[in-house]
Enzyme design. Structure first.
Site, PDB file in Angstrom:
ATOM      1  N   LYS A 153      14.260 -37.321  -4.493  1.00  7.45           N
ATOM      2  CA  LYS A 153      14.513 -36.744  -3.172  1.00  7.45           C
ATOM      3  C   LYS A 153      15.380 -37.727  -2.405  1.00  7.45           C
ATOM      4  O   LYS A 153      14.989 -38.867  -2.164  1.00  7.45           O
ATOM      5  CB  LYS A 153      13.201 -36.502  -2.433  1.00  7.45           C
ATOM      6  CG  LYS A 153      13.452 -35.987  -1.028  1.00  7.45           C
ATOM      7  CD  LYS A 153      12.188 -35.555  -0.338  1.00  7.45           C
ATOM      8  CE  LYS A 153      12.491 -35.047   1.060  1.00  7.45           C
ATOM      9  NZ  LYS A 153      11.284 -34.599   1.748  1.00  7.45           N
TER      10      LYS A 153
ATOM     11  N   ARG B 244      14.254 -29.378   9.618  1.00 13.75           N
ATOM     12  CA  ARG B 244      13.602 -30.171  10.665  1.00 13.75           C
ATOM     13  C   ARG B 244      13.607 -29.415  11.993  1.00 13.75           C
ATOM     14  O   ARG B 244      12.704 -29.595  12.811  1.00 13.75           O
ATOM     15  CB  ARG B 244      14.261 -31.544  10.775  1.00 13.75           C
ATOM     16  CG  ARG B 244      14.033 -32.375   9.500  1.00 13.75           C
ATOM     17  CD  ARG B 244      14.727 -33.739   9.542  1.00 13.75           C
ATOM     18  NE  ARG B 244      14.647 -34.400   8.241  1.00 13.75           N
ATOM     19  CZ  ARG B 244      15.307 -35.510   7.925  1.00 13.75           C
ATOM     20  NH1 ARG B 244      16.090 -36.092   8.830  1.00 13.75           N
ATOM     21  NH2 ARG B 244      15.187 -36.046   6.728  1.00 13.75           N
TER      22      ARG B 244
ATOM     23  N   LYS C 192      15.067 -42.009   7.168  1.00 11.65           N
ATOM     24  CA  LYS C 192      14.136 -41.992   6.039  1.00 11.65           C
ATOM     25  C   LYS C 192      14.665 -42.794   4.841  1.00 11.65           C
ATOM     26  O   LYS C 192      14.197 -42.625   3.718  1.00 11.65           O
ATOM     27  CB  LYS C 192      13.834 -40.538   5.654  1.00 11.65           C
ATOM     28  CG  LYS C 192      13.158 -39.736   6.791  1.00 11.65           C
ATOM     29  CD  LYS C 192      12.606 -38.387   6.326  1.00 11.65           C
ATOM     30  CE  LYS C 192      11.817 -37.701   7.445  1.00 11.65           C
ATOM     31  NZ  LYS C 192      11.169 -36.435   6.990  1.00 11.65           N
TER      32      LYS C 192
ATOM     33  N   GLU D 294      12.535 -43.142 -11.275  1.00  5.21           N
ATOM     34  CA  GLU D 294      11.523 -42.316 -10.606  1.00  5.21           C
ATOM     35  C   GLU D 294      10.841 -41.369 -11.606  1.00  5.21           C
ATOM     36  O   GLU D 294       9.645 -41.118 -11.508  1.00  5.21           O
ATOM     37  CB  GLU D 294      12.153 -41.507  -9.465  1.00  5.21           C
ATOM     38  CG  GLU D 294      12.601 -42.343  -8.259  1.00  5.21           C
ATOM     39  CD  GLU D 294      11.439 -42.809  -7.373  1.00  5.21           C
ATOM     40  OE1 GLU D 294      10.287 -42.396  -7.614  1.00  5.21           O
ATOM     41  OE2 GLU D 294      11.694 -43.603  -6.440  1.00  5.21           O
TER      42      GLU D 294
ATOM     43  N   LYS E 250      16.209 -32.884  -5.146  1.00  4.39           N
ATOM     44  CA  LYS E 250      16.450 -32.340  -3.816  1.00  4.39           C
ATOM     45  C   LYS E 250      17.377 -33.255  -3.035  1.00  4.39           C
ATOM     46  O   LYS E 250      17.136 -34.444  -3.021  1.00  4.39           O
ATOM     47  CB  LYS E 250      15.093 -32.222  -3.113  1.00  4.39           C
ATOM     48  CG  LYS E 250      15.182 -31.813  -1.678  1.00  4.39           C
ATOM     49  CD  LYS E 250      13.806 -31.733  -1.112  1.00  4.39           C
ATOM     50  CE  LYS E 250      13.949 -31.399   0.357  1.00  4.39           C
ATOM     51  NZ  LYS E 250      12.747 -31.646   1.074  1.00  4.39           N
TER      52      LYS E 250
ATOM     53  N   SER F  98      17.697 -26.366   3.171  1.00  2.00           N
ATOM     54  CA  SER F  98      18.028 -25.619   4.389  1.00  2.00           C
ATOM     55  C   SER F  98      19.500 -25.724   4.780  1.00  2.00           C
ATOM     56  O   SER F  98      20.120 -24.740   5.163  1.00  2.00           O
ATOM     57  CB  SER F  98      17.136 -26.112   5.530  1.00  2.00           C
ATOM     58  OG  SER F  98      17.294 -27.508   5.728  1.00  2.00           O
TER      59      SER F  98
ATOM     60  N   TYR G 197      15.833 -20.567  -0.033  1.00  2.00           N
ATOM     61  CA  TYR G 197      15.663 -19.622   1.076  1.00  2.00           C
ATOM     62  C   TYR G 197      16.370 -18.303   0.771  1.00  2.00           C
ATOM     63  O   TYR G 197      16.192 -17.332   1.492  1.00  2.00           O
ATOM     64  CB  TYR G 197      16.174 -20.244   2.381  1.00  2.00           C
ATOM     65  CG  TYR G 197      15.452 -21.541   2.686  1.00  2.00           C
ATOM     66  CD1 TYR G 197      14.195 -21.533   3.260  1.00  2.00           C
ATOM     67  CD2 TYR G 197      16.010 -22.778   2.322  1.00  2.00           C
ATOM     68  CE1 TYR G 197      13.503 -22.719   3.495  1.00  2.00           C
ATOM     69  CE2 TYR G 197      15.337 -23.964   2.547  1.00  2.00           C
ATOM     70  CZ  TYR G 197      14.085 -23.930   3.128  1.00  2.00           C
ATOM     71  OH  TYR G 197      13.397 -25.099   3.342  1.00  2.00           O
TER      72      TYR G 197
HETATM   73  C1  PBG Z   1       9.099 -32.966   4.290  1.00  2.00           C
HETATM   74  C2  PBG Z   1      10.131 -32.095   3.697  1.00  2.00           C
HETATM   75  C3  PBG Z   1      11.488 -31.975   4.074  1.00  2.00           C
HETATM   76  C4  PBG Z   1      12.000 -30.920   3.312  1.00  2.00           C
HETATM   77  C5  PBG Z   1      10.979 -30.467   2.481  1.00  2.00           C
HETATM   78  N1  PBG Z   1       9.824 -31.223   2.720  1.00  2.00           N
HETATM   79  C6  PBG Z   1      12.282 -32.646   5.132  1.00  2.00           C
HETATM   80  C7  PBG Z   1      12.499 -34.082   5.110  1.00  2.00           C
HETATM   81  O1  PBG Z   1      12.190 -34.794   4.154  1.00  2.00           O
HETATM   82  O2  PBG Z   1      12.980 -34.572   6.138  1.00  2.00           O
HETATM   83  C8  PBG Z   1      13.407 -30.390   3.427  1.00  2.00           C
HETATM   84  C9  PBG Z   1      13.612 -28.981   2.994  1.00  2.00           C
HETATM   85  C10 PBG Z   1      14.894 -28.353   3.415  1.00  2.00           C
HETATM   86  O3  PBG Z   1      15.785 -28.970   4.028  1.00  2.00           O
HETATM   87  O4  PBG Z   1      15.023 -27.157   3.120  1.00  2.00           O
HETATM   88  N2  PBG Z   1       8.933 -34.210   3.769  1.00  2.00           N
END
Ligand code: PBG
Length: 324
Positions: free
Chosen positions: A196, A206, A218, A234, A249, A275, A314
């Site tokens: 991730k 968010r 982050k 990982e 991701k 997203s 989505y």
């Molecule tokens: C939470 C999480 C996030 C997403 C999925 N779980 C956001 C982040 O890490 O800030 C993002 C999903 C998306 O953008 O569709 N940890």
């Protein structure tokens, strides 16, 4: 004059069908869903046209439609009021929390629908981080693990089938697996967000959860997007710690990571079409600059081509309709 003509195999639809190397079906799709408190409520996420935050009653109707379309799995994200958020993500331990009630609703009505739940502190945290934040702004790894373990158990007890740690703390898969086994949840799967990345593609998500970090970013826990070998490291952790499925991701800009990971593991690979990727397609489509449905389908097929076994997207519902 050449006798080698790759175009021969593309000459008509029937021949192209025979040659087709990858196909997308509803078996590949996981639909992320946002849930809110209240009744008869459906609030569109402004940066994600067509995606809503549903109250539990409305969410059940949405799940019914997804079920009828052949979708086998939904991934749930609770959007909580700020009053329920604190430094320790205490609400994530509430056995009667919004997420727990939603899991039970769905399991009652659609026992065969797989339910995945996200594990990270951000939807519950007043700091908007996935881990516990120290006084000087550091994200504390091992202290966070205890919270994630409690959160996972609370989700498993409510009936979640797949626990999805998205927090990127070291050792979380092992800690969660051990706790699940010791409580008898030996069949609860873990889909680890293995690779991730610290990405700007999560903005609309968010917005949906109002979960952006209050300070800092982050980058000390999510991966640096310049790297790919690090994803193999990982994988080794997650395999050794007992993950069942490994996720990459974001998705579209990370197809190389999917391919690389697929060649380094025998575990199934999931891709998260996030997203921001959804928002870009919708925005360009609304402007009439691209054919949004066709682009979405092409994107999802590209995940299969890269080697993904399943895709969180989505677009799942829309694409399931066109696959019909
Ligand atoms: C939470 C999480 C996030 C997403 C999925 N779980 C956001 C982040 O890490 O800030 C993002 C999903 C998306 O953008 O569709 N940890």
């Amino acid at each position: 004059m050449t006798f080698i003509r790759p175009r021969r195999n593309r000459k008509n639809n029937a021949s192209r069908s025979l040659m087709r190397e990858n196909i997308l079906t509803t078996n590949d799709l996981i639909a992320p869903l946002f849930v809110i408190d209240g009744k008869d409520e459906m609030v569109e996420v402004s940066s994600m046209p067509g995606i809503f935050r549903y109250s539990r009653d409305k969410l059940l109707k949405e799940v019914k439609e997804l079920d009828e379309l052949g979708i086998k799995c939904v991934s749930l994200f609770p959007a909580l009021d700020d009053s329920l958020k604190d430094k320790y993500a205490t609400e994530s331990k509430n056995p009667d929390g919004l997420l727990q009630k939603t899991i039970k609703d769905i399991k009652n009505a659609f026992p065969d629908m797989l339910i995945m739940t996200d594990v990270a502190m951000d939807p519950y945290s007043s700091d908007g981080h996935d881990g516990l934040v120290s006084d000087n702004g550091e994200i504390l790894n091992d202290e966070t693990l205890d919270i994630l373990v409690e959160m996972s158990l609370n989700q498993a007890r409510a009936g979640s089938d797949i626990i999805g740690p998205s927090d990127m703390m070291d050792g979380r898969v092992g800690a969660i697996r051990k706790a699940l086994e010791s409580e008898g949840f030996s069949n609860t799967q873990i889909m680890s967000y293995t690779a991730k990345y610290a990405s700007s593609f999560y903005g609309p998500f968010r917005d949906a959860l109002d979960s952006a970090p209050k300070s800092g970013d982050k980058k000390t826990y999510q991966m640096d997007f310049h790297n790919v070998t690090e994803a193999i490291r990982e994988i080794k952790c997650d395999e050794a710690e007992g993950a069942d499925i490994l996720m990459v991701k974001p998705g579209i800009s990370y197809l190389d990571v999917i391919k690389e990971m697929k060649s380094h593991t025998s575990l199934p690979i999931a891709a998260y079409n996030v997203s921001g990727e959804y928002a870009m397609v919708k925005a360009a489509s609304e402007k009439g600059w691209i054919d949004g449905d066709a682009v979405a389908y092409e994107m999802l097929v590209s995940f299969k081509r890269a080697g993904a076994d399943m895709i969180l997207s989505y677009f799942s519902k829309e694409i399931a309709k066109t696959l019909r």
